[in-house]
Design an enzyme around this catalytic site. Structure first.
Site, PDB file in Angstrom:
ATOM      1  N   ARG A  54       0.859  -1.178   0.000  1.00  0.00           N
ATOM      2  CA  ARG A  54       0.000   0.000   0.000  1.00  0.00           C
ATOM      3  C   ARG A  54       0.893   1.226   0.000  1.00  0.00           C
ATOM      4  NH1 ARG A  54       2.485   1.842   3.668  1.00  0.00           N
ATOM      5  NH2 ARG A  54       0.917   3.448   3.878  1.00  0.00           N
ATOM      6  N   ALA A  56       0.960   5.157  -2.099  1.00  0.00           N
ATOM      7  CA  ALA A  56       0.792   5.472  -3.518  1.00  0.00           C
ATOM      8  C   ALA A  56       1.947   4.978  -4.415  1.00  0.00           C
ATOM      9  CB  ALA A  56       0.566   6.975  -3.672  1.00  0.00           C
ATOM     10  N   ARG A  91      -7.400  -0.247  -6.627  1.00  0.00           N
ATOM     11  CA  ARG A  91      -7.623   0.819  -5.629  1.00  0.00           C
ATOM     12  C   ARG A  91      -7.833   2.140  -6.381  1.00  0.00           C
ATOM     13  NH1 ARG A  91      -4.165   1.158  -0.356  1.00  0.00           N
ATOM     14  NH2 ARG A  91      -6.064   2.231   0.304  1.00  0.00           N
ATOM     15  N   GLN A 203      -2.025   2.531  10.050  1.00  0.00           N
ATOM     16  CA  GLN A 203      -0.740   2.536   9.326  1.00  0.00           C
ATOM     17  C   GLN A 203       0.324   3.352  10.061  1.00  0.00           C
ATOM     18  OE1 GLN A 203      -3.731   3.040   7.894  1.00  0.00           O
ATOM     19  NE2 GLN A 203      -3.745   2.504   5.737  1.00  0.00           N
ATOM     20  N   ASP A 244      -1.855  10.778  -2.009  1.00  0.00           N
ATOM     21  CA  ASP A 244      -2.235   9.729  -2.961  1.00  0.00           C
ATOM     22  C   ASP A 244      -2.605  10.300  -4.323  1.00  0.00           C
ATOM     23  OD1 ASP A 244      -2.821   8.539  -0.134  1.00  0.00           O
ATOM     24  OD2 ASP A 244      -2.557   6.872  -1.538  1.00  0.00           O
ATOM     25  N   ASN A 254      -5.210  12.518   0.708  1.00  0.00           N
ATOM     26  CA  ASN A 254      -4.340  11.658   1.523  1.00  0.00           C
ATOM     27  C   ASN A 254      -5.239  10.926   2.513  1.00  0.00           C
ATOM     28  OD1 ASN A 254      -1.636  10.753   2.166  1.00  0.00           O
ATOM     29  ND2 ASN A 254      -1.865  11.829   4.094  1.00  0.00           N
ATOM     30  N   LYS A 255      -4.636  10.098   3.344  1.00  0.00           N
ATOM     31  CA  LYS A 255      -5.384   9.259   4.274  1.00  0.00           C
ATOM     32  C   LYS A 255      -6.404  10.065   5.069  1.00  0.00           C
ATOM     33  CE  LYS A 255      -5.184   5.737   4.516  1.00  0.00           C
ATOM     34  NZ  LYS A 255      -6.089   4.840   3.793  1.00  0.00           N
TER      35      LYS A 255
HETATM   36  O1  MRU Z   1      -4.407   3.320   2.339  1.00  0.00           O
HETATM   37  P1  MRU Z   1      -2.921   3.473   2.220  1.00  0.00           P
HETATM   38  O2  MRU Z   1      -2.172   2.861   3.343  1.00  0.00           O
HETATM   39  O3  MRU Z   1      -2.429   3.036   0.866  1.00  0.00           O
HETATM   40  O4  MRU Z   1      -2.723   5.041   2.316  1.00  0.00           O
HETATM   41  C1  MRU Z   1      -1.427   5.569   2.299  1.00  0.00           C
HETATM   42  C2  MRU Z   1      -1.397   7.032   2.443  1.00  0.00           C
HETATM   43  O5  MRU Z   1      -2.410   7.679   2.618  1.00  0.00           O
HETATM   44  C3  MRU Z   1      -0.059   7.696   2.285  1.00  0.00           C
HETATM   45  O6  MRU Z   1      -0.020   8.866   3.043  1.00  0.00           O
HETATM   46  C4  MRU Z   1       0.111   8.057   0.802  1.00  0.00           C
HETATM   47  O7  MRU Z   1      -0.050   6.951  -0.003  1.00  0.00           O
HETATM   48  C5  MRU Z   1       1.412   8.689   0.563  1.00  0.00           C
HETATM   49  S1  MRU Z   1       2.614   7.462   0.190  1.00  0.00           S
HETATM   50  C6  MRU Z   1       4.189   7.934   0.199  1.00  0.00           C
END
Ligand code: MRU
Length: 366
Positions: A54, A56, A91, A203, A244, A254-255
Site C-alpha cells: 500500500r 501510492a 484501488r 498505518q 495519494d 491523503n489518508k
Molecule cells: O491506504 P494506504 O495505506 O495506501 O494510504 C497511504 C497514504 O495515505 C499515504 O499517506 C500516501 O499513499 C502517501 S505514500 C508515500
C-alpha cells in the site's frame, strides 16, 4: 532503509530467476516481517487490493510488476488489455497506479508480443529506481525546510507530526513525507516525530512507528485526535504528510483525517507541507474535493482490530456493538489553501497551479 540492520526494499524481483516478484507483506507488520511471493497477475492485484502492499508509489510499482507477471502468461494485445483492466480496478484513489500502468503500456504496447516481456521487466525496474531517486531528492529538499526550523527550538529538537504511513514502506525506499526526516537524521539534526495512529488500519502505529523505530528516529504514537492539542501547546513545528493524488491546482488527497490536521495547523500557525513525487500529480484534475475518487472500504476494517495476544498469537477482535453500521472512507482532500507548500523531487513549491507548473513546465497544457 533498514530492517534489523539489513537494507531492504518493499518489492523486488525474486532472486531465484523464476520471474516471480517478492514483497514485504505489510498486513503482518509490525508483528512479523514476512516475504510473500507474487507469481501471477491475480496475486499482484490481490496484494494491492488487500493492502499487503500500500502507499501510492508502492501501489504503482506493484502494478508495474503485475503487468510483467501478466505478460509471462499472455503477451498479446488482449492479455495486455486484461492486465490493465484488472490492475486499474484494485484501488481508486492513488493516481500512481494509473501513472505506472500508463508508463508500462507506453513501454510495451508498440512492441511485438515476443519482445514485450523483457521490456516490461526493464520498465518496471526503472519505475522502482526512479521512485527511489525521487524520494531521495524529496528528502534533500525537505531537509532544507527542517534546517530553518532548528534555531526556533532552544533544545534544537525539531518536532514533526505525520499522518498515516508515507515512509519507505509506502514507496520503494526513503518514502515521501518521512524522507526529509531521514535526511535530517543523517545530517545530525535532532528530530522527534508525532505519529498519528491513523485509524482504522493504523498505518501510523503499525508501519510508521515500525520504520522509525528500525531507523532509530525518536517518535511517539498519538491517538488521531491528539494533534490539535499538541499544536496549541507549541509541540509541533511542522506537519509533514504524503499524498495519494494531488490536483494540478494543489488540492491533496491523503489518508482520512489529513484534512483535520491541516485545519488545526492553520488555526495554530503550524506549517503544513505535503511531500510527493511528480507521479502523484493528476494533471487532469482541478477541483480535488469534487473530482478525486475517494475509496470506501469494508466497514469490517473499522469494527475489528488486530493485535498480539498475551500468548504471542496475532488475533482479530470485534470492538463495536453487534449490528451497528459503520462507514469506512479511506481518504479525504485537503484544499490547496490549507497547504503551506509541496515538497517534490524537483524542489519545493506553492500548492497551486502556478507553483506546480514552475517545477513541471512541460505540463503547461493539461
Ligand atoms: O491506504 P494506504 O495505506 O495506501 O494510504 C497511504 C497514504 O495515505 C499515504 O499517506 C500516501 O499513499 C502517501 S505514500 C508515500
Amino acid at each position: 532503509m533498514l530492517i534489523d540492520g539489513r537494507p531492504t526494499r518493499t518489492i523486488w524481483p525474486a532472486a531465484d530467476g523464476s520471474g516471480d516478484v517478492e514483497i514485504l507483506d505489510q498486513t503482518l507488520l509490525p508483528h512479523a516481517v514476512e516475504v510473500t511471493r507474487l507469481a501471477s497477475l491475480a496475486q499482484a492485484a490481490h496484494a494491492i487490493r488487500t493492502m499487503q502492499v500500500r502507499g501510492a508509489p508502492l501501489i504503482g510499482a506493484t502494478a508495474a510488476y503485475g503487468v510483467c507477471l501478466a505478460l509471462r502468461e499472455d503477451a498479446s494485445d488482449a492479455g495486455l488489455d486484461a492486465a490493465m483492466k484488472c490492475l486499474i480496478a484494485t484501488r481508486p484513489t492513488a493516481v500512481n497506479l494509473a501513472w505506472a500502468l500508463g508508463q508500462m503500456d507506453e513501454a510495451v504496447r508498440p512492441l511485438p508480443p515476443s519482445d514485450r516481456y523483457d521490456a516490461a521487466w526493464a520498465r518496471a525496474a526503472a519505475i522502482c529506481d526512479e521512485d527511489v531517486e525521487a524520494c531521495r531528492r524529496i528528502g534533500e529538499h525537505g531537509l532544507e525546510l527542517i534546517r530553518k526550523i532548528v534555531p526556533r527550538r532552544a533544545d534544537g529538537v525539531v518536532k514533526v507530526l505525520t499522518h498515516c504511513n508515507a515512509g519507505w514502506l509506502a514507496a520503494l525506499d526513503w518514502g515521501t513525507a518521512l524522507a526529509p526526516i531521514y535526511a535530517a537524521q543523517a545530517a545530525g539534526i535532532a528530530i522527534h516525530v508525532w505519529v498519528d495512529e491513523t485509524r482504522p488500519r493504523n498505518q501510523g502505529a503499525s508501519l510508521t512507528a515500525f520504520e522509525l523505530g528500525q531507523q532509530g528516529v525518536s517518535h511517539a504514537i498519538i491517538a488521531d485526535n491528539t494533534g490539535g492539542h499538541l499544536m496549541q501547546h507549541d509541540e509541533v513545528d511542522l506537519c509533514l504528510v504524503g499524498s495519494d493524488r494531488t490536483t494540478r491546482t494543489g488540492d491533496v488527497a491523503n489518508k482520512i483525517g489529513t484534512y483535520l490536521k491541516a485545519l488545526a495547523a492553520r488555526d495554530n500557525g503550524v506549517p503544513f507541507f505535503v511531500a510527493l513525487p511528480g507521479s502523484t500529480v493528476d494533471w487532469a484534475l482541478r477541483d480535488g474535493v469534487r473530482d478525486i475518487p475517494i475509496e470506501e472500504r469494508a466497514a469490517g476494517e473499522l469494527a475489528t482490530i488486530s493485535g498480539r495476544a498475551a500468548d504471542g498469537s496475532v488475533v482479530s477482535i470485534d470492538i463495536y456493538p453487534a449490528g451497528s453500521p459503520a462507514l469506512n472512507i479511506a481518504f479525504d482532500v485537503t484544499p490547496a489553501r490549507l497547504v503551506t507548500g509541496l515538497i517534490t523531487e524537483r524542489g519545493v513549491c506553492a500548492a497551486s497551479e502556478a507553483g506546480l507548473l514552475s517545477l513541471y513546465p512541460e505540463r503547461c497544457t493539461p
